[in-house]
Write a protein that holds these residues in place. Structure first.
Motif, PDB file in Angstrom:
ATOM      1  N   VAL A 208       0.844  -1.186   0.000  1.00 24.63           N
ATOM      2  CA  VAL A 208       0.000   0.000   0.000  1.00 24.63           C
ATOM      3  C   VAL A 208       0.886   1.246   0.000  1.00 24.63           C
ATOM      4  O   VAL A 208       1.679   1.441   0.926  1.00 24.63           O
ATOM      5  CB  VAL A 208      -0.936   0.015   1.216  1.00 24.63           C
ATOM      6  CG1 VAL A 208      -1.854   1.238   1.166  1.00 24.63           C
ATOM      7  CG2 VAL A 208      -1.767  -1.268   1.275  1.00 24.63           C
TER       8      VAL A 208
ATOM      9  N   VAL B 211      -5.195   3.817  -0.919  1.00 24.50           N
ATOM     10  CA  VAL B 211      -6.463   4.199  -0.307  1.00 24.50           C
ATOM     11  C   VAL B 211      -6.794   5.679  -0.540  1.00 24.50           C
ATOM     12  O   VAL B 211      -7.772   6.182  -0.005  1.00 24.50           O
ATOM     13  CB  VAL B 211      -6.469   3.904   1.216  1.00 24.50           C
ATOM     14  CG1 VAL B 211      -6.343   2.413   1.470  1.00 24.50           C
ATOM     15  CG2 VAL B 211      -5.355   4.674   1.934  1.00 24.50           C
TER      16      VAL B 211
ATOM     17  N   ASN C 157     -12.789   0.519  -0.083  1.00 27.61           N
ATOM     18  CA  ASN C 157     -11.664  -0.422   0.020  1.00 27.61           C
ATOM     19  C   ASN C 157     -12.068  -1.885  -0.107  1.00 27.61           C
ATOM     20  O   ASN C 157     -11.322  -2.768   0.346  1.00 27.61           O
ATOM     21  CB  ASN C 157     -10.898  -0.194   1.333  1.00 27.61           C
ATOM     22  CG  ASN C 157     -10.052   1.060   1.285  1.00 27.61           C
ATOM     23  OD1 ASN C 157      -9.313   1.277   0.333  1.00 27.61           O
ATOM     24  ND2 ASN C 157     -10.184   1.908   2.291  1.00 27.61           N
TER      25      ASN C 157
ATOM     26  N   LEU D  60      -9.406  -3.908  -2.087  1.00 27.00           N
ATOM     27  CA  LEU D  60      -8.197  -4.065  -1.285  1.00 27.00           C
ATOM     28  C   LEU D  60      -8.401  -5.121  -0.209  1.00 27.00           C
ATOM     29  O   LEU D  60      -7.535  -5.985   0.012  1.00 27.00           O
ATOM     30  CB  LEU D  60      -7.810  -2.728  -0.651  1.00 27.00           C
ATOM     31  CG  LEU D  60      -6.671  -2.742   0.363  1.00 27.00           C
ATOM     32  CD1 LEU D  60      -5.388  -3.296  -0.253  1.00 27.00           C
ATOM     33  CD2 LEU D  60      -6.428  -1.339   0.925  1.00 27.00           C
TER      34      LEU D  60
ATOM     35  N   LEU E 125       3.721  -1.467   3.767  1.00 25.90           N
ATOM     36  CA  LEU E 125       3.201  -0.100   3.750  1.00 25.90           C
ATOM     37  C   LEU E 125       4.309   0.926   3.548  1.00 25.90           C
ATOM     38  O   LEU E 125       5.372   0.831   4.166  1.00 25.90           O
ATOM     39  CB  LEU E 125       2.517   0.236   5.084  1.00 25.90           C
ATOM     40  CG  LEU E 125       1.453  -0.703   5.643  1.00 25.90           C
ATOM     41  CD1 LEU E 125       1.042  -0.234   7.033  1.00 25.90           C
ATOM     42  CD2 LEU E 125       0.251  -0.746   4.731  1.00 25.90           C
TER      43      LEU E 125
ATOM     44  N   VAL F 168       3.173   4.678   3.731  1.00 22.09           N
ATOM     45  CA  VAL F 168       2.067   5.643   3.764  1.00 22.09           C
ATOM     46  C   VAL F 168       2.504   6.981   4.364  1.00 22.09           C
ATOM     47  O   VAL F 168       1.665   7.770   4.787  1.00 22.09           O
ATOM     48  CB  VAL F 168       0.855   5.055   4.531  1.00 22.09           C
ATOM     49  CG1 VAL F 168       0.290   3.864   3.792  1.00 22.09           C
ATOM     50  CG2 VAL F 168       1.216   4.679   5.965  1.00 22.09           C
TER      51      VAL F 168
ATOM     52  N   THR G 189      -9.607   3.962   5.837  1.00 25.99           N
ATOM     53  CA  THR G 189      -8.164   4.011   6.059  1.00 25.99           C
ATOM     54  C   THR G 189      -7.534   2.656   5.775  1.00 25.99           C
ATOM     55  O   THR G 189      -8.205   1.617   5.779  1.00 25.99           O
ATOM     56  CB  THR G 189      -7.829   4.409   7.507  1.00 25.99           C
ATOM     57  OG1 THR G 189      -8.106   3.299   8.380  1.00 25.99           O
ATOM     58  CG2 THR G 189      -8.642   5.621   7.948  1.00 25.99           C
ATOM     59  N   VAL G 190      -6.237   2.659   5.561  1.00 29.90           N
ATOM     60  CA  VAL G 190      -5.536   1.399   5.334  1.00 29.90           C
ATOM     61  C   VAL G 190      -5.604   0.510   6.566  1.00 29.90           C
ATOM     62  O   VAL G 190      -5.695  -0.719   6.456  1.00 29.90           O
ATOM     63  CB  VAL G 190      -4.078   1.663   4.912  1.00 29.90           C
ATOM     64  CG1 VAL G 190      -3.270   2.339   6.021  1.00 29.90           C
ATOM     65  CG2 VAL G 190      -3.404   0.371   4.495  1.00 29.90           C
TER      66      VAL G 190
END
Length: 488
Positions: free
Chosen positions: A32, A65, A111, A114, A128, A130, A163-164
């Motif tokens: 991500v 995201v 999402n 995902l 990640l 981010v 959110t992730v």
């Protein structure tokens, strides 16, 4: 030439290309945040590994995201998920095409795609990048903030997270219900204790809707800490033009320095690619590497950034060529940062400083001073304030670091010394500019930022030194202030 797998054989001979059959790759990692750093770092290590004929079931599936992630997906999908990576060596640029990514999940506001991809049995690692500011850390407490509106919304609607971290929670819950083991969550962001910070964000998000599941996450999901390093400038028209010089039509090329480093804890219950075969260090002492890198390199970037900006430097190598800036960096590092850093097997602190001075001075990289000045309100408490706190505790010098903090304050006033306006360069720019204006008359006003100064707020020695420097910067200028520091 537009990038595409079928066109790789027609590339110029000076362009390195994947040394493996991309058709043999299957994804095992969902990553991500497909920014420049990931594509110049993790993706390059995997590209090297696949070229050795190893672990072709660990290819990358990209994900995101945010709206910019959707634009990146479109750009990469149009070129078969290939990336141009150009290493900027002083002796000449070295282009290569990276093929470690094989897919990119559709970016959806809820999402769903995902979550489905992370829930797939083939996904064994979710990694990640981010950004340092993307972990919902309360700047005042330094811990996860469950009251942030984004997180509160995910707690209220856990099946359609924004959110992730909410998406990770949903995917882990789906896997548990299906009898699948949890994937490992691997942060590759440049924050202290990134694995622990990620665990707190995931479990903290889960706790809002299902406290029992949050406990299960803490007990069953691996969040290895890691240290990542590679200077990777932002992409602009200059970088796209450089790609075109090699005959590559790529709207999102990546440029980077030759140096790279990756240090990780070996905590991957569902397996991992054999990255040690391509130079990754696995160790139980990640924090020693992390402290060395964050204090000396990231702290060093801050030291040259605001000094360089106020002295008219455009790029990092310009700053290093300026005798005052380079001398300022060496003195602060040697006297106020290195004494609080432990050696690691590969480097002593002085040896590492010499390395990063050379990296900063690389004339090919053209890392902008403006990029290094970006987001000081988030970076100062991570990269500078811990060294000040150590110096205050141990009774050692903090004078040069107080000067760095004063230079940051002066930069945030919003104008250079010739009156030229500094364009906003921090998420909190408006508030910082107002506070910097107040601090011109009352320096202590700047130090009221609890989120930045934390435990050193109210320390008389630091406050006195900061005020002295800020007064001098405003009255005599940045150059005279740095000269005064260098002259003792």
């Amino acid at each position: 030439m537009k990038l595409h797998t079928d066109a790789l054989g027609a590339l110029e001979s000076r362009i390195a290309r994947p040394g493996y059959d991309r058709a043999s790759l299957t994804p095992g990692i969902v990553h991500v945040g497909l920014g420049n750093f990931h594509r110049a770092h993790q993706a390059v290590y995997l590209d090297d590994l696949f070229a050795k004929g190893l672990d072709h079931d660990w290819a990358i599936c990209g994900a995101g995201v945010r709206a910019p992630d959707g634009r990146m997906r479109e750009a990469l999908a149009a070129q078969d998920y290939l990336s141009t990576v150009i290493e900027l060596d002083p002796s000449g640029a070295r282009p290569r095409v990276i093929g470690a990514m094989v897919d990119f999940v559709e970016v959806d506001p809820d999402n769903g795609p995902l979550i489905a991809r992370m829930s797939d049995v083939a996904t064994r690692i979710v990694s990640l990048t981010v950004t340092e500011g993307g972990y919902y850390v309360d700047a005042t407490t330094g811990t996860f903030d469950p009251t942030h509106p984004d997180i509160v919304a995910d707690g209220a609607s856990p099946d359609t997270p924004k959110t992730v971290f909410g998406a990770i929670v949903a995917a882990l819950k789906t896997r548990r219900a299906a009898g699948l083991p949890p994937f490992t969550v691997m942060s590759c962001d440049n924050i202290p204790g990134n694995g622990a910070v990620t665990r707190d964000a995931v479990a903290g998000t889960a706790r809002l809707s299902d406290p029992d599941f949050a406990q299960w996450i803490e007990a069953n999901v691996a969040f290895p800490n890691s240290m990542v390093d590679r200077i990777t400038p932002a992409t602009g028209e200059g970088e796209r033009a450089l790609a075109r010089e090699f005959g590559l039509d790529d709207p999102v090329p990546v440029t980077c320095e030759p140096f790279r480093q990756w240090v990780m804890e070996d905590s991957f219950p569902q397996g991992r690619p054999r990255l040690e075969e391509v130079g990754v260090t696995f160790t139980d002492h990640v924090h020693d590497y992390e402290r060395m890198k964050i204090r000396i390199l990231n702290g060093g970037h801050a030291i040259i950034a605001y000094a360089g900006a106020l002295l008219g430097c455009t790029f990092a190598d310009d700053a290093m060529a300026h005798p005052l800036v380079s001398a300022y960096l060496r003195k602060v590092e040697t006297e106020e940062i290195l004494p609080h850093v432990q050696p690691v097997p590969e480097f002593t602190p002085p040896g590492y400083l010499t390395l990063i001075e050379g990296r900063f001075a690389n004339p090919a990289v053209k890392d902008t001073i403006r990029r290094l000045c970006l987001d000081g309100s988030n970076r100062q408490p991570k990269f500078i304030v811990p060294s000040i706190a150590d110096g205050l505790r141990k009774g050692t010098s903090i004078t040069g670091l107080a000067l760095e903090s004063a230079l940051w304050c002066r930069y945030c006033a919003g104008t250079f010394e010739d009156g030229t306006v500094i364009e906003p360069n921090d998420p909190s720019w408006e508030a910082l500019t107002a506070l910097a204006a107040e601090a011109r008359e009352t320096p202590a006003a700047w130090l009221t930022q609890r989120a930045v100064y934390g435990e050193i707020q109210g320390d008389a020695r630091f406050e006195e030194s900061f005020a002295t420097w800020l007064d001098m910067i405003w009255s005599q200028g940045a150059q005279r202030s740095i000269e005064t520091y260098l002259n003792g």
